[in-house]
Motif scaffolding. Structure first.
Motif, PDB file in Angstrom:
ATOM      1  N   TYR A  75       0.965  -1.257  -0.135  1.00  0.00           N
ATOM      2  CA  TYR A  75      -0.137   0.133   0.037  1.00  0.00           C
ATOM      3  C   TYR A  75       0.947   1.034  -0.143  1.00  0.00           C
ATOM      4  O   TYR A  75       0.511   2.325  -0.731  1.00  0.00           O
ATOM      5  CB  TYR A  75      -0.801   0.058   1.161  1.00  0.00           C
ATOM      6  CG  TYR A  75      -1.902   1.487   1.033  1.00  0.00           C
ATOM      7  CD1 TYR A  75      -2.772   1.442   0.354  1.00  0.00           C
ATOM      8  CD2 TYR A  75      -1.613   2.352   2.202  1.00  0.00           C
ATOM      9  CE1 TYR A  75      -3.773   2.512   0.447  1.00  0.00           C
ATOM     10  CE2 TYR A  75      -2.220   3.370   2.102  1.00  0.00           C
ATOM     11  CZ  TYR A  75      -3.271   3.577   1.379  1.00  0.00           C
ATOM     12  OH  TYR A  75      -3.854   4.634   1.219  1.00  0.00           O
ATOM     13  N   ARG A 134       0.437   3.636  -3.190  1.00  0.00           N
ATOM     14  CA  ARG A 134      -0.720   4.502  -2.948  1.00  0.00           C
ATOM     15  C   ARG A 134      -1.246   5.282  -4.248  1.00  0.00           C
ATOM     16  O   ARG A 134      -2.601   5.517  -4.114  1.00  0.00           O
ATOM     17  CB  ARG A 134      -0.056   5.597  -1.744  1.00  0.00           C
ATOM     18  CG  ARG A 134      -0.941   6.119  -0.858  1.00  0.00           C
ATOM     19  CD  ARG A 134      -0.283   7.231   0.085  1.00  0.00           C
ATOM     20  NE  ARG A 134       0.188   6.159   1.152  1.00  0.00           N
ATOM     21  CZ  ARG A 134      -0.280   6.530   2.415  1.00  0.00           C
ATOM     22  NH1 ARG A 134      -1.169   7.414   2.895  1.00  0.00           N
ATOM     23  NH2 ARG A 134       0.320   5.777   3.473  1.00  0.00           N
ATOM     24  N   PHE A 184      -4.085   3.231  -6.719  1.00  0.00           N
ATOM     25  CA  PHE A 184      -5.540   2.963  -6.169  1.00  0.00           C
ATOM     26  C   PHE A 184      -6.478   3.737  -7.076  1.00  0.00           C
ATOM     27  O   PHE A 184      -5.991   5.077  -6.858  1.00  0.00           O
ATOM     28  CB  PHE A 184      -5.636   2.994  -4.621  1.00  0.00           C
ATOM     29  CG  PHE A 184      -4.866   1.682  -4.101  1.00  0.00           C
ATOM     30  CD1 PHE A 184      -5.402   0.533  -4.092  1.00  0.00           C
ATOM     31  CD2 PHE A 184      -3.560   1.948  -3.847  1.00  0.00           C
ATOM     32  CE1 PHE A 184      -4.794  -0.504  -3.445  1.00  0.00           C
ATOM     33  CE2 PHE A 184      -2.938   0.674  -3.097  1.00  0.00           C
ATOM     34  CZ  PHE A 184      -3.611  -0.389  -2.729  1.00  0.00           C
ATOM     35  N   GLY A 185      -7.383   3.453  -7.549  1.00  0.00           N
ATOM     36  CA  GLY A 185      -8.472   4.054  -8.243  1.00  0.00           C
ATOM     37  C   GLY A 185      -7.980   4.464  -9.690  1.00  0.00           C
ATOM     38  O   GLY A 185      -8.923   4.808 -10.624  1.00  0.00           O
ATOM     39  N   ASP A 236      -7.495  -8.356   3.043  1.00  0.00           N
ATOM     40  CA  ASP A 236      -8.285  -7.680   3.992  1.00  0.00           C
ATOM     41  C   ASP A 236      -7.634  -6.379   4.407  1.00  0.00           C
ATOM     42  O   ASP A 236      -8.198  -5.272   4.487  1.00  0.00           O
ATOM     43  CB  ASP A 236      -8.957  -8.569   5.234  1.00  0.00           C
ATOM     44  CG  ASP A 236      -9.692  -9.797   5.111  1.00  0.00           C
ATOM     45  OD1 ASP A 236     -10.445  -9.537   4.170  1.00  0.00           O
ATOM     46  OD2 ASP A 236      -9.948 -10.380   5.751  1.00  0.00           O
ATOM     47  N   TYR A 288      -7.543  -4.032   1.363  1.00  0.00           N
ATOM     48  CA  TYR A 288      -9.031  -3.412   1.219  1.00  0.00           C
ATOM     49  C   TYR A 288      -9.202  -2.376   2.531  1.00  0.00           C
ATOM     50  O   TYR A 288      -9.715  -1.352   2.236  1.00  0.00           O
ATOM     51  CB  TYR A 288      -9.908  -4.273   1.293  1.00  0.00           C
ATOM     52  CG  TYR A 288     -11.526  -3.949   1.023  1.00  0.00           C
ATOM     53  CD1 TYR A 288     -11.747  -2.870   0.403  1.00  0.00           C
ATOM     54  CD2 TYR A 288     -12.603  -4.566   2.029  1.00  0.00           C
ATOM     55  CE1 TYR A 288     -13.051  -2.559   0.126  1.00  0.00           C
ATOM     56  CE2 TYR A 288     -13.741  -3.918   2.068  1.00  0.00           C
ATOM     57  CZ  TYR A 288     -14.037  -3.158   0.943  1.00  0.00           C
ATOM     58  OH  TYR A 288     -15.515  -2.773   1.081  1.00  0.00           O
ATOM     59  N   GLN A 289      -8.854  -2.859   3.694  1.00  0.00           N
ATOM     60  CA  GLN A 289      -8.795  -1.663   4.762  1.00  0.00           C
ATOM     61  C   GLN A 289      -8.059  -0.467   4.738  1.00  0.00           C
ATOM     62  O   GLN A 289      -8.740   0.784   4.799  1.00  0.00           O
ATOM     63  CB  GLN A 289      -8.378  -2.480   6.040  1.00  0.00           C
ATOM     64  CG  GLN A 289      -8.417  -1.456   7.286  1.00  0.00           C
ATOM     65  CD  GLN A 289      -7.624  -2.030   8.303  1.00  0.00           C
ATOM     66  OE1 GLN A 289      -6.694  -2.920   8.369  1.00  0.00           O
ATOM     67  NE2 GLN A 289      -8.137  -1.907   9.737  1.00  0.00           N
ATOM     68  N   SER A 317      -7.159   1.009   1.479  1.00  0.00           N
ATOM     69  CA  SER A 317      -7.440   1.429   0.253  1.00  0.00           C
ATOM     70  C   SER A 317      -8.802   1.743  -0.041  1.00  0.00           C
ATOM     71  O   SER A 317      -9.289   2.616  -0.854  1.00  0.00           O
ATOM     72  CB  SER A 317      -6.635   0.707  -0.989  1.00  0.00           C
ATOM     73  OG  SER A 317      -7.507  -0.369  -0.960  1.00  0.00           O
ATOM     74  N   GLY A 318      -9.760   0.941   0.431  1.00  0.00           N
ATOM     75  CA  GLY A 318     -11.044   0.652  -0.051  1.00  0.00           C
ATOM     76  C   GLY A 318     -11.438   0.251  -1.057  1.00  0.00           C
ATOM     77  O   GLY A 318     -12.548   0.250  -1.587  1.00  0.00           O
ATOM     78  N   VAL A 319     -10.412  -0.512  -1.749  1.00  0.00           N
ATOM     79  CA  VAL A 319     -10.410  -1.214  -2.958  1.00  0.00           C
ATOM     80  C   VAL A 319     -10.341  -2.452  -2.906  1.00  0.00           C
ATOM     81  O   VAL A 319      -9.205  -2.897  -2.148  1.00  0.00           O
ATOM     82  CB  VAL A 319      -9.464  -0.430  -4.068  1.00  0.00           C
ATOM     83  CG1 VAL A 319      -9.440  -1.265  -5.347  1.00  0.00           C
ATOM     84  CG2 VAL A 319      -9.578   0.915  -4.376  1.00  0.00           C
ATOM     85  N   LYS A 320     -11.097  -3.439  -3.269  1.00  0.00           N
ATOM     86  CA  LYS A 320     -11.044  -4.961  -3.079  1.00  0.00           C
ATOM     87  C   LYS A 320     -10.160  -5.435  -4.162  1.00  0.00           C
ATOM     88  O   LYS A 320     -10.039  -5.232  -5.407  1.00  0.00           O
ATOM     89  CB  LYS A 320     -12.383  -5.573  -3.274  1.00  0.00           C
ATOM     90  CG  LYS A 320     -13.145  -5.490  -2.102  1.00  0.00           C
ATOM     91  CD  LYS A 320     -13.850  -6.595  -1.915  1.00  0.00           C
ATOM     92  CE  LYS A 320     -14.876  -6.552  -0.455  1.00  0.00           C
ATOM     93  NZ  LYS A 320     -15.510  -7.286  -0.303  1.00  0.00           N
ATOM     94  N   TYR A 326     -13.438 -11.401  -2.971  1.00  0.00           N
ATOM     95  CA  TYR A 326     -12.585 -10.888  -3.818  1.00  0.00           C
ATOM     96  C   TYR A 326     -12.352 -11.472  -5.081  1.00  0.00           C
ATOM     97  O   TYR A 326     -12.809 -12.903  -5.099  1.00  0.00           O
ATOM     98  CB  TYR A 326     -10.967 -11.370  -2.757  1.00  0.00           C
ATOM     99  CG  TYR A 326     -10.953 -10.642  -1.369  1.00  0.00           C
ATOM    100  CD1 TYR A 326     -10.854  -9.125  -1.677  1.00  0.00           C
ATOM    101  CD2 TYR A 326     -11.275 -10.999  -0.223  1.00  0.00           C
ATOM    102  CE1 TYR A 326     -10.833  -8.273  -0.555  1.00  0.00           C
ATOM    103  CE2 TYR A 326     -11.081 -10.234   0.776  1.00  0.00           C
ATOM    104  CZ  TYR A 326     -11.065  -9.014   0.694  1.00  0.00           C
ATOM    105  OH  TYR A 326     -10.747  -8.243   2.021  1.00  0.00           O
TER     106      TYR A 326
END
Length: 143
Positions: A74, A78, A81-82, A106, A109-110, A112-115, A138
């Motif tokens: 992450y 960074r 993501f998106g 998990d 996801y926690q 970034s908010g992205v699965k 997932y």
């Protein structure tokens, strides 16, 4: 819909992405808790500028702590993501450790908010019980 794509890393750093007929590009980003692919950002940005669908992956080393690996991924990805799909490359070491993989997924996801999606061979899929990963929704990419 059928799509064609490629998986690239520093081994393909000189690839001419504009000449490749690929709908999507998956770029290696990190590995374990200390390796960042030096070509990742250049390849990611080039694919992005060409309008390719994107993914970026972490090559798991399940001898490490999954939370540390997820945090490392992450922190080094960074800005992706998106813009692309995060992927856990699950093909080295103890591939039967489903709990490790689920904890990594998990945590990403926690943060970034992205699965994320998990990538593995069909034999690994069939040899283990992935119901906890599937129940958490997932995605699975089978080699």
């Amino acid at each position: 819909m059928r799509m064609n794509g490629i998986d690239i890393s520093s081994w393909q750093r000189d690839i001419n992405l504009s000449a490749i007929k690929a709908d999507f590009v998956i770029v290696k980003a990190t590995e374990g808790i200390g390796y960042v692919d030096k070509s990742c950002d250049m390849l990611f940005q080039k694919a992005l500028s060409l309008g390719k669908k994107l993914g970026f992956y972490h090559f798991a080393r399940p001898t490490n702590d999954p939370i540390r690996e997820a945090d490392f991924f992450y922190e080094n990805c960074r800005g992706y993501f998106g813009k692309g799909i995060p992927i856990l490359d699950w093909e080295s070491g103890n591939t039967s450790n489903v709990t490790w993989a689920k904890r990594w997924l998990d945590r990403v996801y926690q943060l970034s908010g992205v699965k994320p999606v998990i990538y593995m061979s069909e034999s690994v899929v069939n040899a283990n019980n992935w119901s906890a990963v599937a129940a958490a929704d997932y995605g699975l990419w089978v080699a």
